[in-house]
Structure formats: C-alpha cells, structure tokens
Design an enzyme around this catalytic site. Structure first.
Site, PDB file in Angstrom:
ATOM      1  N   LYS A 241       0.817  -1.218   0.000  1.00 49.34           N
ATOM      2  CA  LYS A 241       0.000   0.000   0.000  1.00 49.34           C
ATOM      3  C   LYS A 241       0.852   1.270   0.000  1.00 49.34           C
ATOM      4  CE  LYS A 241      -1.926  -1.967   3.589  1.00 49.34           C
ATOM      5  NZ  LYS A 241      -1.503  -3.354   3.391  1.00 49.34           N
ATOM      6  N   ILE A 242       1.877   1.302   0.864  1.00 49.87           N
ATOM      7  CA  ILE A 242       2.682   2.529   0.981  1.00 49.87           C
ATOM      8  C   ILE A 242       3.619   2.668  -0.221  1.00 49.87           C
ATOM      9  CG2 ILE A 242       4.395   3.751   2.388  1.00 49.87           C
ATOM     10  CD1 ILE A 242       3.125   2.337   4.855  1.00 49.87           C
TER      11      ILE A 242
ATOM     12  N   ASP B  82      10.010  -6.645  -5.351  1.00 47.49           N
ATOM     13  CA  ASP B  82       9.136  -7.242  -4.335  1.00 47.49           C
ATOM     14  C   ASP B  82       9.134  -8.740  -4.611  1.00 47.49           C
ATOM     15  OD1 ASP B  82       6.795  -8.149  -2.868  1.00 47.49           O
ATOM     16  OD2 ASP B  82       6.168  -6.052  -2.761  1.00 47.49           O
TER      17      ASP B  82
ATOM     18  N   CYS C 159       9.052  -2.166   2.682  1.00 41.20           N
ATOM     19  CA  CYS C 159       8.724  -3.571   2.963  1.00 41.20           C
ATOM     20  C   CYS C 159       8.792  -3.807   4.472  1.00 41.20           C
ATOM     21  CB  CYS C 159       9.693  -4.499   2.224  1.00 41.20           C
ATOM     22  SG  CYS C 159      11.402  -4.265   2.670  1.00 41.20           S
TER      23      CYS C 159
ATOM     24  N   THR D  27      11.354   4.757   5.558  1.00 38.77           N
ATOM     25  CA  THR D  27      10.234   5.044   6.464  1.00 38.77           C
ATOM     26  C   THR D  27       9.615   3.737   6.971  1.00 38.77           C
ATOM     27  OG1 THR D  27       8.732   5.147   4.563  1.00 38.77           O
ATOM     28  CG2 THR D  27       9.572   7.256   5.383  1.00 38.77           C
ATOM     29  N   SER D  28      10.324   2.615   6.765  1.00 43.16           N
ATOM     30  CA  SER D  28       9.703   1.327   7.116  1.00 43.16           C
ATOM     31  C   SER D  28      10.138   0.812   8.484  1.00 43.16           C
ATOM     32  CB  SER D  28       9.956   0.300   6.026  1.00 43.16           C
ATOM     33  OG  SER D  28       9.047   0.534   4.961  1.00 43.16           O
ATOM     34  N   ARG D  29      11.293   0.202   8.555  1.00 46.45           N
ATOM     35  CA  ARG D  29      11.835  -0.236   9.844  1.00 46.45           C
ATOM     36  C   ARG D  29      13.341  -0.059   9.785  1.00 46.45           C
ATOM     37  NH1 ARG D  29       7.515   0.399  11.331  1.00 46.45           N
ATOM     38  NH2 ARG D  29       6.065  -0.989  12.405  1.00 46.45           N
TER      39      ARG D  29
ATOM     40  N   ASP E 123      13.114   7.861   8.807  1.00 46.21           N
ATOM     41  CA  ASP E 123      12.079   8.054   9.829  1.00 46.21           C
ATOM     42  C   ASP E 123      12.173   6.964  10.885  1.00 46.21           C
ATOM     43  OD1 ASP E 123       9.721   9.447  10.803  1.00 46.21           O
ATOM     44  OD2 ASP E 123       8.600   7.644  10.270  1.00 46.21           O
TER      45      ASP E 123
ATOM     46  N   GLU F   5      16.109   2.413  17.581  1.00 49.17           N
ATOM     47  CA  GLU F   5      15.319   3.596  17.950  1.00 49.17           C
ATOM     48  C   GLU F   5      14.565   3.463  19.263  1.00 49.17           C
ATOM     49  OE1 GLU F   5      12.642   3.576  14.443  1.00 49.17           O
ATOM     50  OE2 GLU F   5      10.976   3.248  15.820  1.00 49.17           O
TER      51      GLU F   5
ATOM     52  N   HIS G 145      10.126   8.522  13.772  1.00 48.22           N
ATOM     53  CA  HIS G 145       9.011   7.609  13.476  1.00 48.22           C
ATOM     54  C   HIS G 145       7.674   8.353  13.474  1.00 48.22           C
ATOM     55  CE1 HIS G 145       8.369   3.023  13.395  1.00 48.22           C
ATOM     56  NE2 HIS G 145       7.317   3.604  12.834  1.00 48.22           N
TER      57      HIS G 145
END
Ligand code: NAI
Length: 328
Positions: free
Chosen positions: A153-154, A173, A201, A228-230, A254, A259, A291
C-alpha cells in the site's frame, strides 16, 4: 466494560482514542510495554501497544499470567512481538494493517525533498538571517529513477507520487503485483539503476539488513536513501560509511534500528550513548525524523477506529480480519 491497558500513550493517542471510544475502560500508561512494565496490565483483558514496545516471550508470559487475552497493536508492523510466544500463551494478536498509506508515502517524499534541497539546513540558516545559499545545491528529481523496495500500500502510494514528479519508477518485491503495471526488476538491478532508493517492505528475517555494505557497494554514486519502514532494513554503520565515501548523497530516515530507547522521547538534556545515531543526526546530508511518518489526523483517527473494531470483533467472538499469527 472490558479494560484496555494502553502503553506508550502520548497526548495525540489519547485525543484520538477518547474521541472514538464509548465502550471500553482505557487505562493509559506513559511507559512503554516492557518486561518491567507488563504487570501494569493486571486486571485488563486487552493491551494496546505500539512499534517500540518490547513484547518478547517473557513480556508475553507476564501479560498472559495477568489475565490479558488480546494484544491490539495500534500499528501495521509487528516485528517487536514474539508471535510464537503469544500463540503458545493463548494471547491473540491483532493489528491495524492500513490507516493511511498516503501519510507515510507523503512523508517519504518530504524527506527526499528536504534532504535533496537541504531544506533543513536552509531553515536553520534563514532563521539566523544567514541568506547564503552555498552548499544547498540539489538535483532535479524530474527524469531520475526511483527504486521502490516493497510494492504494498505505501510503496504504491510513493510510486504514484514519484511518477507525479516525472520520475521513472522501478520496483523489487518477492511477491510482485503482476496486474499493476509496475516495472519489476531484481533487487540487484534496482540497486544498480536507482537514483533514489526507498524502503517500503516489512522487517522480517529475510529483509533484516537488506541494504548492507554489499548492497551499498552496488549502488550508483550519489544515490539517495529513504527509509520510512523499519530501521533494521538497513545496516546503519554501512550507511554511515556510504555517506562518508560519497556513495550516498543523502539519507532521509524516519526509523532507526536501535530507535526504541530514544524515539518518542525528549533526549535533548541527556547524552546520546549511541554513537551511530549521534553521527547520523550530525551529518548535514541526513534528515532523521522520529518515526512520525504515520502522524496525520486522518491516520490517527483510522488507527483508533480500527483498533477498537478489532477489539469489538474479539470480544464478540467474531472472525478476526486483522489477526496476525506466527508463520502466517
Ligand atoms: P504492505 O503489507 O501493504 O506491503 C508490504 C510489501 O512488502 C508487500 O508487497 C510485500 O510483498 C513486500 N515485501 C515483503 N518482504 C519483502 C522483501 N524482503 N523485499 C521487498 N519487498 C518485500 O505494507 P505497507 O502498509 O505498505 O507498509 C510497509 C511498511 O511500512 C510496514 O511493514 C511498516 O514497517 C512501515 N510503516 C511505517 C510507518 C511509519 O510511521 N514510519 C507507518 C506504517 C507502516
């Protein structure tokens, strides 16, 4: 009225949940859910937790021993939950798979724009009435190639934004969406051809340090990295080396792999003991946000609504559409 122990509660969480809730007793705790704080959930059938709570096997055990039956993650990711332990302890885990892909995708583009054009540096300068623009040179994004890792989606929302900028978009992917008109390539090809690489992902055993020293070595000189994921999708030390060598022109982050001890809290009066984090933050071509990619009014409202609906389904014995299970 079932009680929910709500961990890592911030003012914006309370505001959105209090607005959406008329059927649960919510006990808000500022502390994160950890081995030490899990007992606070005593007397609650449900726990609501977030991305940096430490929900390992021992924490799960304490929750179950204290009568908790359902863990409602108010986020999409669940890499911080020991799902096998939860299943063994009879603890059901639900999550919010989507609340606003646009919030995260727009933040990813915001990071790219800021890092490319050094907006964070420009802001500091003009605030000091320093109107010198030397050192703020960026590149046109128009005509450049964005490599998107993860086309859920993102990732897809980010691809749409990139196309709007006139960028060419490549994607990797392992589970490609074949009907979506996306140009899929191998990860290696994506690394070699992209001017911007953006991670969208989940963090799994397979994707841990997906961008490591070897991956950075394959990339074009001058690439931008957006995550921006992990945090642990990339090796932060390898990223620092790639920034130092000039291989990476800028990074917008992010998330950060370590973190959990820092993000969402004010550490401005305390020493930062994580040297890699301190070095990343101090780099002029790195912009790190804490985050916050999800943090829009629309996303907060959707998170509260879906979390409460997940709990409604659980307590009514209905099918759980947002349950997560080990190995699923
Ligand atoms: P999604 O489930 O819709 O899409 C994830 C995609 O990644 C899927 O297409 C999947 O096939 C793909 N994928 C799985 N393993 C992969 C691998 N090893 N390499 C490349 N692709 C892989 O998820 P969505 O909603 O797009 O979210 C993506 C990630 O964004 C989440 O996993 C979460 O970590 C992160 N996130 C961050 C937020 C923030 O505030 N910074 C907020 C929400 C999500």
């Amino acid at each position: 009225m079932p009680a929910i122990a709500f961990f890592d509660a911030k003012t914006y969480d309370r505001a959105s949940f209090d607005l959406a809730n008329d059927r649960y007793e919510i006990r808000y705790f500022e502390s994160r859910l950890t081995l030490q704080t899990a007992k606070l959930a005593s007397g609650c059938e449900a726990v609501c937790a977030f991305v940096n709570d430490e929900i390992d096997g021992r924490t799960v055990g304490i929750l179950a021993d204290n009568g908790v039956k359902v863990l409602a993650m108010r986020c999409a990711g669940y890499s911080n939950v020991d799902l096998k332990a939860a299943e063994a302890a009879g603890l059901t885990v639900v999550r919010v798979p989507a609340y606003s892909p646009h919030a995260v995708a727009e933040h990813a583009m915001g990071l790219l724009m800021a890092v490319n054009r050094r907006l964070h540096k420009a802001y500091g300068r003009t605030r000091e009435f320093n109107f010198n623009i030397a050192g703020l040179t960026g590149v046109d994004l128009y005509g450049k190639t964005a490599g998107v890792i993860g086309t859920g989606k993102i990732g897809r929302a980010f691809m749409d934004i990139c196309r709007g900028f006139g960028m060419r978009v490549l994607a990797y992917d392992p589970y490609p969406a074949l009907d979506a008109g996306i140009e899929y390539v191998s990860l290696e090809e994506l690394l070699e051809r992209s001017d911007v690489i953006s991670l969208h992902c989940p963090l799994t055993e397979d994707s841990w340090h997906l961008l490591d020293a070897d991956a950075f070595a394959r990339m074009k000189k001058g690439v931008f990295i957006i995550n921006t994921s992990r945090g642990a999708l990339l090796d932060s030390t390898a990223l620092l080396d790639a920034l130092n060598s000039g291989k990476v022109r800028g990074a917008g982050l992010d998330v950060y792999e370590e973190e959990s001890g820092y993000f969402f809290k004010d550490h401005s009066e305390k020493p930062i003991r994580d040297d890699v984090l301190a070095l990343l933050v101090s780099r002029p071509n790195v912009l790190l946000t804490s985050h916050q990619a999800f943090l829009t009014e629309e996303a907060l409202s959707n998170i509260a609504a879906t979390t409460l609906e997940n709990l409604d389904d659980y307590f009514a014995g209905r099918k759980l559409i947002n349950e997560v299970r080990a190995g699923a």
